[in-house]
Design an enzyme around this catalytic site. Structure first.
Site, short mmCIF file in Angstrom:
data_model
loop_
_atom_site.label_atom_id
_atom_site.label_comp_id
_atom_site.label_asym_id
_atom_site.label_seq_id
_atom_site.Cartn_x
_atom_site.Cartn_y
_atom_site.Cartn_z
N LYS A 123 15.42 29.93 59.67
CA LYS A 123 15.14 28.74 60.50
C LYS A 123 15.29 27.45 59.69
O LYS A 123 15.79 26.45 60.19
CB LYS A 123 13.75 28.83 61.13
CG LYS A 123 13.69 29.88 62.23
CD LYS A 123 12.49 29.73 63.14
CE LYS A 123 12.58 30.72 64.29
NZ LYS A 123 11.49 30.67 65.23
N LYS A 204 19.80 38.28 66.37
CA LYS A 204 18.66 38.66 67.22
C LYS A 204 18.65 37.82 68.50
O LYS A 204 18.91 36.61 68.45
CB LYS A 204 17.38 38.41 66.42
CG LYS A 204 16.11 38.75 67.16
CD LYS A 204 14.91 38.30 66.35
CE LYS A 204 14.53 36.86 66.61
NZ LYS A 204 13.36 36.65 67.46
N LYS A 207 14.88 32.87 72.00
CA LYS A 207 14.74 31.80 73.00
C LYS A 207 15.53 30.58 72.57
O LYS A 207 16.18 29.95 73.39
CB LYS A 207 13.26 31.42 73.15
CG LYS A 207 12.42 32.44 73.85
CD LYS A 207 11.00 31.89 74.01
CE LYS A 207 9.97 32.81 73.41
NZ LYS A 207 9.53 32.44 72.06
N1 AQP Z 1 15.24 40.08 70.08
C1 AQP Z 1 14.05 40.62 70.06
N2 AQP Z 1 13.89 41.96 70.17
C2 AQP Z 1 12.65 42.52 70.16
N3 AQP Z 1 11.50 41.79 70.05
C3 AQP Z 1 11.62 40.44 69.95
N4 AQP Z 1 10.71 39.45 69.84
C4 AQP Z 1 11.36 38.26 69.77
N5 AQP Z 1 12.68 38.45 69.83
C5 AQP Z 1 12.88 39.80 69.95
C6 AQP Z 1 9.28 39.65 69.82
O1 AQP Z 1 8.71 38.85 70.86
C7 AQP Z 1 7.40 38.42 70.44
C8 AQP Z 1 7.23 36.95 70.69
O2 AQP Z 1 8.11 36.21 69.87
P1 AQP Z 1 7.80 34.68 69.57
O3 AQP Z 1 8.12 33.85 70.72
O4 AQP Z 1 6.42 34.52 69.09
O5 AQP Z 1 8.70 34.35 68.34
P2 AQP Z 1 10.11 34.84 67.93
O6 AQP Z 1 10.01 36.19 67.33
O7 AQP Z 1 10.66 33.76 67.03
O8 AQP Z 1 10.88 34.90 69.33
P3 AQP Z 1 12.20 34.18 69.79
O9 AQP Z 1 12.51 34.63 71.13
O10 AQP Z 1 13.22 34.36 68.72
O11 AQP Z 1 11.76 32.66 69.88
P4 AQP Z 1 12.28 31.36 69.11
O12 AQP Z 1 13.76 31.31 69.33
O13 AQP Z 1 11.55 30.24 69.75
O14 AQP Z 1 11.91 31.53 67.66
C9 AQP Z 1 7.23 38.83 68.97
O15 AQP Z 1 6.45 40.00 68.91
C10 AQP Z 1 8.64 39.10 68.54
O16 AQP Z 1 8.68 40.04 67.49
#
Ligand code: AQP
Length: 339
Positions: A123, A204, A207
């Site tokens: 990030k 991965k 969001k």
């Molecule tokens: N691609 C994924 N596959 C499986 N699990 C996932 N998680 C996120 N992406 C995947 C799991 O979702 C939970 C919540 O995630 P978060 O919003 O707290 O943070 P993150 O992991 O950073 O999720 P994103 O979607 O990638 O959000 P952004 O882009 O905002 O950083 C966690 O349990 C995570 O493991």
């Protein structure tokens, strides 16, 4: 003590959360929410909407939208099947102990541990200015977990390293000031712990990427037409091989999505798709996803419009979270000599 509270207190405790950084996608659902719901009866569950984590990349936040995004995540928890009678749902920024414990833990966490975190490296590489909050994100996450004497943290694969770090921080605090913090464990599903982007199966599903690229992720609010369209465009290959072991990353990702949504064993899925093309695979994957998320979407919009109900759930959650977290925070402050 009422019956519900007694039952909750006797079970191992689960803590997990999601950042309100946008509409949730099927990766968040498979890696986190689905696991939470499947295990809800076994544990005393605490599910947080981690809005303080969401501001670690302030450029990505619109202050006018953040409160609504928090409500949307809360509504999605409930629509996916989180039952407020069995689980505590609350908003992180409404419970000040999170920030307070995070500061104390920052003081016992070597910077070198934080600089090694994979998510920080990936990030921070995308930011013009890297703020201290992004580096300290995992310390806040450690505070979230440790405040509730958590036994188990169900997360997707990407968050495993952060849970490991929470264990290390708790151990370091305990060795410096005496045993105070409980050491948690992560819970990660065998298949589907890392759902990949449809447009790039080496990245991965996330969001933030979904905001920039339309065909990257299936959002939990996407209509059946949009889901079919996005999956039909998913990256595959020219091999034509539909097998979990031999397929390219894009095809394997589609098979994993099918497996986690259909609940069918891998061998049965491979047998079903034997001799069929990717067009057929994509259609079938779209249908299993649509079938499972359609009722979730109906509940989601109903709950989102029921403002008094949502507020009641979050208010009750906040009240329990305040009570539980204050006990641990008081112990921590006592051990370290703070008043
Ligand atoms: N691609 C994924 N596959 C499986 N699990 C996932 N998680 C996120 N992406 C995947 C799991 O979702 C939970 C919540 O995630 P978060 O919003 O707290 O943070 P993150 O992991 O950073 O999720 P994103 O979607 O990638 O959000 P952004 O882009 O905002 O950083 C966690 O349990 C995570 O493991």
């Amino acid at each position: 003590m009422n019956k519900q509270k007694k039952q909750q207190d006797e079970k191992p405790r689960v803590f997990s959360g999601v950042q309100p950084t946008g509409i949730l996608h099927i990766g968040n659902y498979i890696g986190a929410l689905k696991v939470w719901v499947e295990n809800q009866d076994l544990y005393d569950n605490i599910f947080c909407i981690v809005d303080l984590h969401a501001i670690t990349i302030p450029e990505a936040i619109n202050p006018k939208d953040l409160k609504q995004q928090v409500r949307e995540v809360a509504a999605m928890y409930l629509a996916c099947g989180i039952d407020p009678k069995k689980s505590t749902i609350f908003v992180q920024s409404e419970v000040p102990s999170h920030s307070e414990l995070a500061w104390i833990l920052n003081c016992v966490t070597p910077i070198s541990w934080l600089e090694k975190m994979t998510q920080y490296k990936s990030k921070s590489g995308k930011q013009k200015t890297v703020n201290a909050g992004l580096l300290n994100y995992p310390v806040l996450m450690a505070a979230d977990i440790l405040l509730y004497e958590t036994d188990i943290v169900p997360v997707g694969e990407d968050q495993k390293q952060h849970v490991e770090l929470s264990r290390d921080i708790a151990r370091r605090f305990n060795s410096l000031f005496g045993t105070t913090l409980k050491i948690p464990k992560s819970m990660i599903r065998k298949s589907g712990a890392r759902i990949m982007g449809l447009d790039n199966p080496l990245q991965k599903m996330s969001k933030s990427a979904a905001i920039k690229k339309n065909d990257h992720a299936i959002m939990l609010t996407d209509s059946p037409e949009i889901i079919r369209k996005k999956i039909s465009k998913a990256v595959t290959d020219a091999n034509g091989e539909i097998s979990f072991r031999k397929a390219s990353p894009g095809v394997k990702n589609l098979l994993t999505i099918h497996e986690t949504f259909s609940g069918k064993p891998t061998l049965e899925i491979e047998e079903y798709f034997k001799g069929k093309g990717y067009g057929f695979l994509k259609k079938e994957v779209a249908e299993v996803v649509i079938n499972e998320i359609r009722p979730i979407q109906e509940k989601y919009f109903q709950i989102l419009n029921d403002k008094p109900y949502l507020e009641k759930v979050l208010e009750q959650g906040k009240s329990r979270a305040l009570g539980l977290s204050n006990i641990v925070l008081r112990n921590v402050k006592n051990q370290i000599g703070l008043s």
